[in-house]
Write a protein that holds these residues in place. Structure first.
Motif, mmCIF file in Angstrom:
data_model
loop_
_atom_site.group_PDB
_atom_site.id
_atom_site.type_symbol
_atom_site.label_atom_id
_atom_site.label_comp_id
_atom_site.label_asym_id
_atom_site.label_seq_id
_atom_site.Cartn_x
_atom_site.Cartn_y
_atom_site.Cartn_z
ATOM 1 N N GLY A 48 0.791 -1.217 0.000
ATOM 2 C CA GLY A 48 0.000 0.000 0.000
ATOM 3 C C GLY A 48 0.823 1.267 0.000
ATOM 4 N N LEU A 49 2.152 1.150 0.189
ATOM 5 C CA LEU A 49 3.014 2.322 0.177
ATOM 6 C C LEU A 49 3.953 2.262 -1.020
ATOM 7 N N SER A 50 4.632 3.378 -1.296
ATOM 8 C CA SER A 50 5.457 3.493 -2.493
ATOM 9 C C SER A 50 6.882 3.896 -2.139
ATOM 10 N N GLU A 51 7.716 4.027 -3.156
ATOM 11 C CA GLU A 51 9.091 4.465 -2.947
ATOM 12 C C GLU A 51 9.169 5.884 -2.422
ATOM 13 N N ASP A 52 8.078 6.627 -2.514
ATOM 14 C CA ASP A 52 8.056 7.986 -1.988
ATOM 15 C C ASP A 52 7.980 8.023 -0.465
ATOM 16 N N HIS A 53 7.590 6.896 0.139
ATOM 17 C CA HIS A 53 7.385 6.852 1.579
ATOM 18 C C HIS A 53 8.634 6.368 2.317
ATOM 19 N N PHE A 54 8.844 6.901 3.510
ATOM 20 C CA PHE A 54 9.845 6.359 4.421
ATOM 21 C C PHE A 54 9.409 6.655 5.848
ATOM 22 N N ARG A 55 9.928 5.864 6.770
ATOM 23 C CA ARG A 55 9.527 5.967 8.173
ATOM 24 C C ARG A 55 10.724 6.397 9.014
ATOM 25 N N VAL A 56 10.449 7.255 10.003
ATOM 26 C CA VAL A 56 11.514 7.676 10.912
ATOM 27 C C VAL A 56 11.084 7.422 12.353
ATOM 28 N N ALA A 57 11.994 6.874 13.131
ATOM 29 C CA ALA A 57 11.742 6.701 14.558
ATOM 30 C C ALA A 57 11.838 8.047 15.255
ATOM 31 N N VAL A 58 11.163 8.168 16.378
ATOM 32 C CA VAL A 58 11.256 9.381 17.200
ATOM 33 C C VAL A 58 12.400 9.202 18.188
ATOM 34 N N ARG A 59 13.354 10.100 18.149
ATOM 35 C CA ARG A 59 14.493 10.079 19.065
ATOM 36 C C ARG A 59 14.412 11.267 20.024
ATOM 37 N N GLU A 60 15.456 11.475 20.799
ATOM 38 C CA GLU A 60 15.504 12.624 21.688
ATOM 39 C C GLU A 60 15.720 13.897 20.867
ATOM 40 N N PRO A 61 15.375 15.066 21.422
ATOM 41 C CA PRO A 61 15.363 16.306 20.635
ATOM 42 C C PRO A 61 16.655 16.604 19.886
ATOM 43 N N GLU A 62 17.818 16.328 20.478
ATOM 44 C CA GLU A 62 19.080 16.654 19.806
ATOM 45 C C GLU A 62 19.233 15.861 18.507
ATOM 46 N N GLU A 63 18.916 14.574 18.551
ATOM 47 C CA GLU A 63 19.018 13.757 17.345
ATOM 48 C C GLU A 63 17.919 14.111 16.352
ATOM 49 N N ASN A 64 16.709 14.378 16.856
ATOM 50 C CA ASN A 64 15.628 14.793 15.968
ATOM 51 C C ASN A 64 15.999 16.066 15.208
ATOM 52 N N ALA A 65 16.704 16.957 15.880
ATOM 53 C CA ALA A 65 17.123 18.205 15.239
ATOM 54 C C ALA A 65 18.104 17.926 14.104
ATOM 55 N N GLU A 66 18.965 16.921 14.270
ATOM 56 C CA GLU A 66 19.900 16.562 13.201
ATOM 57 C C GLU A 66 19.152 16.060 11.979
ATOM 58 N N LEU A 67 18.148 15.232 12.201
ATOM 59 C CA LEU A 67 17.342 14.727 11.093
ATOM 60 C C LEU A 67 16.636 15.879 10.376
ATOM 61 N N THR A 68 16.029 16.767 11.156
ATOM 62 C CA THR A 68 15.301 17.891 10.569
ATOM 63 C C THR A 68 16.228 18.770 9.737
ATOM 64 N N ALA A 69 17.407 19.066 10.275
ATOM 65 C CA ALA A 69 18.363 19.910 9.544
ATOM 66 C C ALA A 69 18.803 19.238 8.250
ATOM 67 N N ALA A 70 19.029 17.930 8.304
ATOM 68 C CA ALA A 70 19.455 17.208 7.105
ATOM 69 C C ALA A 70 18.367 17.222 6.039
ATOM 70 N N LEU A 71 17.122 17.026 6.438
ATOM 71 C CA LEU A 71 16.032 17.028 5.480
ATOM 72 C C LEU A 71 15.815 18.425 4.883
ATOM 73 N N ARG A 72 15.983 19.442 5.698
ATOM 74 C CA ARG A 72 15.869 20.810 5.154
ATOM 75 C C ARG A 72 16.937 21.047 4.081
ATOM 76 N N GLY A 73 18.160 20.590 4.376
ATOM 77 C CA GLY A 73 19.227 20.771 3.408
ATOM 78 C C GLY A 73 19.002 20.003 2.121
ATOM 79 N N ILE A 74 18.510 18.780 2.228
ATOM 80 C CA ILE A 74 18.286 17.949 1.045
ATOM 81 C C ILE A 74 17.158 18.475 0.183
ATOM 82 N N LEU A 75 16.101 18.979 0.832
ATOM 83 C CA LEU A 75 14.924 19.459 0.100
ATOM 84 C C LEU A 75 15.033 20.942 -0.246
#
Length: 348
Positions: free
Chosen positions: A319-346
């Protein structure tokens, strides 16, 4: 028949996406190692590894788990992880099974490998992947549902899940992530419902993926059928000890505190990710992970990996496609790294 490629897709799990040295958002395990009190308890139990697990050991695990859920010991079956429960489903000898997707794929794979006819009930993303009971075939004598569901992070109301109960049907509810929801209000674990089998895991909350410990809850006759073909000592001494410790009132209070904390982290992460143009965040979310979608999903995953971040591909979930991906919820410092990386990529 299921093709080899289809089977390989169904067997894919987040640990394959994660690798040493990567910041791991692919595996939904809260802790990098068990809490200190549990670690000490397991270390102390090493002294007993020179003997087989006894009937008394298993009884103690059943008793503790039963007290945790207000059940009878006979309504508890210790498992080598909830995954063992899925592997045992063919022992129930269903004629026609229905698996509600997108969801964890091991139940479908186990049933198909045993030659059981399986219908996929695909939930609609436009409806927030919410359960629609009328879409489940009436003739299905075994129905499998995740609650909350991996990877959509949707929790289905207990009232709706109960509506799937039918005479002659076994309803399997995968509650591997239910202890990450404060209050566990939509759980069926403490309810005695005919034909309902609830599977639970210690892996996610307690950082025990390498131990394999979980349990099933249901009517004694149903549990007897489920476990009829198991070998001797299917759950080892350490697994039984973990079940006893993690069912204690103190552990339940700790998991409740952790669940409340995870809600805060998840909502902060969802809000930050939702502000990134070109990135869709599955909402509402109830579990300690988020389903994301980008029209550049495959490229985004590859670019994250180049930046040292692992996320879970989601096209292996029906039911899902290559456009989908899942991310685990981590502590705020690690979550911030993910957010910054996605902002840079997009390009934000």
């Amino acid at each position: 028949m299921t093709s080899r490629d289809d089977r390989e897709m169904l067997r894919h799990h987040g640990d394959v996406d994660a690798a040493a040295g990567l910041l791991d958002f692919a595996v939904n395990v809260r802790l990098r190692r068990p809490p200190e009190w549990l670690h000490k308890r397991l270390v102390a139990a090493l002294e007993r590894l020179g003997s087989y697990p006894t009937a008394e050991d298993e009884r103690a695990a059943r008793d503790a788990t039963a007290r945790r859920h207000g059940r009878l010991p006979e309504e508890v079956l210790p498992l080598a992880g909830a995954a063992e429960g899925f592997a045992l489903l063919p022992a129930l000898r269903p004629r026609s099974a229905a698996v509600i997707h997108p969801s964890f794929t091991e139940p479908e794979l186990a049933l198909r490998n045993a030659g059981v006819e399986v219908s996929r009930v695909l939930l609609d993303p436009a409806e927030g992947y919410r359960l629609r009971v009328e879409r489940v075939p009436e003739e299905a004598d075994l129905v499998v549902l995740g609650n909350p569901t991996n990877p959509t992070s949707v929790v289905h109301p207990a009232e709706t899940v109960r509506a799937l109960v039918r005479p002659g049907r076994v309803l399997v509810v995968d509650e591997a992530f239910m202890d990450a929801i404060p209050g566990e209000e939509e759980s069926l674990a403490s309810e005695r419902l005919p034909g309902v089998l609830v599977l639970r895991s210690l892996t996610k909350m307690w950082g025990l993926p390498g131990l394999r410990a979980g349990y099933a809850l249901g009517e004694p006759e149903l549990l007897e059928r489920l476990g009829r073909c198991r070998p001797h000592w299917p759950v080892g001494t350490l697994g039984l000890e973990a079940l006893i410790g993690c069912a204690s009132p103190e552990a339940v209070r700790e998991s409740e505190r952790a669940a409340t904390e995870l809600v805060r982290y998840r909502e902060e992460l969802a809000s930050d990710l939702g502000a990134i143009p070109g990135l869709e965040v599955g909402r509402p979310a109830a579990a300690p992970f988020l389903l994301l979608r980008s029209e550049q999903g495959s490229r985004v995953r590859a670019r994250l990996r180049e930046r040292g971040i692992a996320v879970r591909r989601a096209d292996t979930f029906p039911g899902l496609s290559e456009d989908h991906f899942r991310v685990a919820v981590r502590e705020p410092e690690e979550n911030a790294e993910l957010t910054a990386a996605l902002r840079g990529i997009l390009g934000c």
